[in-house]
Design a protein around this motif. Structure first.
Motif, PDB file in Angstrom:
ATOM      1  N   ASP A 162       0.758  -1.429   0.142  1.00 24.38           N
ATOM      2  CA  ASP A 162      -0.064  -0.016  -0.161  1.00 24.38           C
ATOM      3  C   ASP A 162       0.920   1.544  -0.031  1.00 24.38           C
ATOM      4  O   ASP A 162       1.643   1.467   0.761  1.00 24.38           O
ATOM      5  CB  ASP A 162      -1.144  -0.009   1.238  1.00 24.38           C
ATOM      6  CG  ASP A 162      -1.677  -1.510   1.517  1.00 24.38           C
ATOM      7  OD1 ASP A 162      -1.977  -1.761   0.629  1.00 24.38           O
ATOM      8  OD2 ASP A 162      -1.618  -1.571   2.574  1.00 24.38           O
ATOM      9  N   VAL A 163       0.791   1.943  -1.060  1.00 28.02           N
ATOM     10  CA  VAL A 163       1.769   3.186  -1.238  1.00 28.02           C
ATOM     11  C   VAL A 163       1.048   4.616  -0.428  1.00 28.02           C
ATOM     12  O   VAL A 163      -0.252   4.792  -0.720  1.00 28.02           O
ATOM     13  CB  VAL A 163       1.982   3.645  -2.658  1.00 28.02           C
ATOM     14  CG1 VAL A 163       2.825   4.898  -2.705  1.00 28.02           C
ATOM     15  CG2 VAL A 163       2.784   2.563  -3.278  1.00 28.02           C
ATOM     16  N   VAL A 164       1.795   5.283   0.350  1.00 23.44           N
ATOM     17  CA  VAL A 164       1.341   6.526   1.008  1.00 23.44           C
ATOM     18  C   VAL A 164       1.803   7.326   0.553  1.00 23.44           C
ATOM     19  O   VAL A 164       3.096   7.797   0.821  1.00 23.44           O
ATOM     20  CB  VAL A 164       1.473   6.173   2.803  1.00 23.44           C
ATOM     21  CG1 VAL A 164       0.771   7.241   3.380  1.00 23.44           C
ATOM     22  CG2 VAL A 164       1.251   4.605   3.070  1.00 23.44           C
ATOM     23  N   ALA A 165       1.320   8.255  -0.069  1.00 26.54           N
ATOM     24  CA  ALA A 165       1.839   9.599  -0.662  1.00 26.54           C
ATOM     25  C   ALA A 165       2.416  10.591   0.485  1.00 26.54           C
ATOM     26  O   ALA A 165       2.076  10.267   1.526  1.00 26.54           O
ATOM     27  CB  ALA A 165       0.906  10.419  -1.443  1.00 26.54           C
ATOM     28  N   GLU A 166       2.999  11.389  -0.004  1.00 27.69           N
ATOM     29  CA  GLU A 166       3.693  12.623   1.042  1.00 27.69           C
ATOM     30  C   GLU A 166       2.506  13.163   1.812  1.00 27.69           C
ATOM     31  O   GLU A 166       2.601  13.357   2.951  1.00 27.69           O
ATOM     32  CB  GLU A 166       4.233  13.785   0.027  1.00 27.69           C
ATOM     33  CG  GLU A 166       5.240  14.737   0.855  1.00 27.69           C
ATOM     34  CD  GLU A 166       5.583  15.916   0.124  1.00 27.69           C
ATOM     35  OE1 GLU A 166       5.094  16.124  -0.881  1.00 27.69           O
ATOM     36  OE2 GLU A 166       6.223  16.610   0.630  1.00 27.69           O
TER      37      GLU A 166
END
Ligand SMILES: Nc1ncnc2c1ncn2[C@@H]1O[C@H](COP(=O)(O)OP(=O)(O)O)[C@@H](O)[C@H]1O
Ligand SMILES: CC(C)(COP(=O)(O)O)[C@@H](O)C(=O)NCCC(=O)O
Ligand SMILES: [K+]
Length: 257
Positions: free
Chosen positions: A137-141
């Protein structure tokens, strides 16, 4: 006090959150036909066993299995007199809206992982969750969920080999000392364990290259510790990340109300 429930395709986990710590974590297998009464019998027995005095006033649920939610709603209503907050439902707000293709029904466990990871570590992160499936799961800035990867889970892979090949036994996963197995069980364990190490390393490398900025890598889920030893795949391993995310989402909705 808050009861957080994380229902995966294999296991359902209950944790009692007193606002500062988890007082206990209870685990049962996921079964859609389990009734509200059966949940309470199991829950109250264990809570009494551990000597926990908890007055549950609120319930938050994440479920990757839609069918179990109805009985969990009845459970919350009947025994704690409350309407649970169900992650992924329109009435449950998220601290940061996801940015994915329109119409995508994102797994609520992934939404919880992202909220938990952002709260603890800030953005620019990837969570690797070893559940029934292994998801990245990619968490943006800014803390938004912006997509990821879904791969077959470790036990699912082992089970598929056993189901699909007449001569292959069911085996449990472990870290083999060598890559070249000298018996059938060793060969299967090597294929799945070292195959997984390659998968994790490869996908994280490609995610980082595509994302284009440094990222923290957080491991979670039942089998994460298996891949922790000596391989340097993760910056940190946090068993309670999904649960922590549920408390974050709950607090966010409570503050808004
Ligand atoms: N300590 C453990 N040792 C071996 N297998 C485990 C352990 N904990 C969980 N598992 C297995 O890992 C898989 C993922 O578990 P879990 O994270 O509970 O999945 P989910 O969230 O999808 O229900 C399951 O197949 C489960 O049986
Ligand atoms: C990827 C999952 C199957 C993982 O579930 P789990 O292994 O925790 O049971 C779950 O998050 C899911 O059903 N997701 C829906 C599709 C998506 O997230 O894009
Ligand atoms: K999970």
């Amino acid at each position: 006090m808050l009861l957080a429930i994380d229902c995966g395709n294999t296991n359902t986990v209950f944790s009692i959150w007193d606002g500062e710590t988890f007082l206990c974590t209870l685990r049962t297998s996921t079964h859609h036909a389990r009734t509200a009464d059966a949940y309470f019998t199991w829950y109250s027995t264990l809570v009494a066993h551990y000597g926990i005095k908890a007055q549950i006033t609120d319930v938050v649920i994440s479920s990757t299995v839609p069918r179990v939610v109805w009985n969990l709603r009845v459970f919350a209503d009947r025994f704690f007199n409350c309407r649970p907050l169900v992650v992924g439902k329109p009435e449950c707000a998220l601290p940061v809206p996801p940015r994915v293709d329109a119409g995508t029904a994102i797994g609520p466990d992934r939404l919880a992982n992202v909220a938990g990871a952002f709260d603890r570590h800030g953005g620019d992160a990837v969570v690797v969750d070893f559940g029934t499936a292994t998801n990245f799961d990619v968490v943006a800035e800014d803390g938004a969920y912006v997509g990821g990867v879904i791969a077959p889970g470790v036990n699912l892979s082992l089970e598929a080999l056993h189901q699909g090949a007449a001569a292959l036994p069911h085996v449990d996963i472990t870290q083999p000392d060598k890559v070249i197995g000298t018996n059938t069980v060793g060969c299967i364990q090597s294929g799945v364990f070292w195959g997984y190490v390659g998968l994790i390393r490869g996908i994280i490398g490609q995610i980082k290259a595509e994302y284009g900025r440094p990222m923290k890598v957080i491991g979670t889920g039942g089998l994460a510790p298996l891949f922790a030893s000596g391989e340097m795949l993760f910056d940190t391993i946090e068993d309670d990340l999904t649960m922590h995310g549920l408390t974050v989402i709950y607090d966010y909705n409570k503050d808004k109300a």
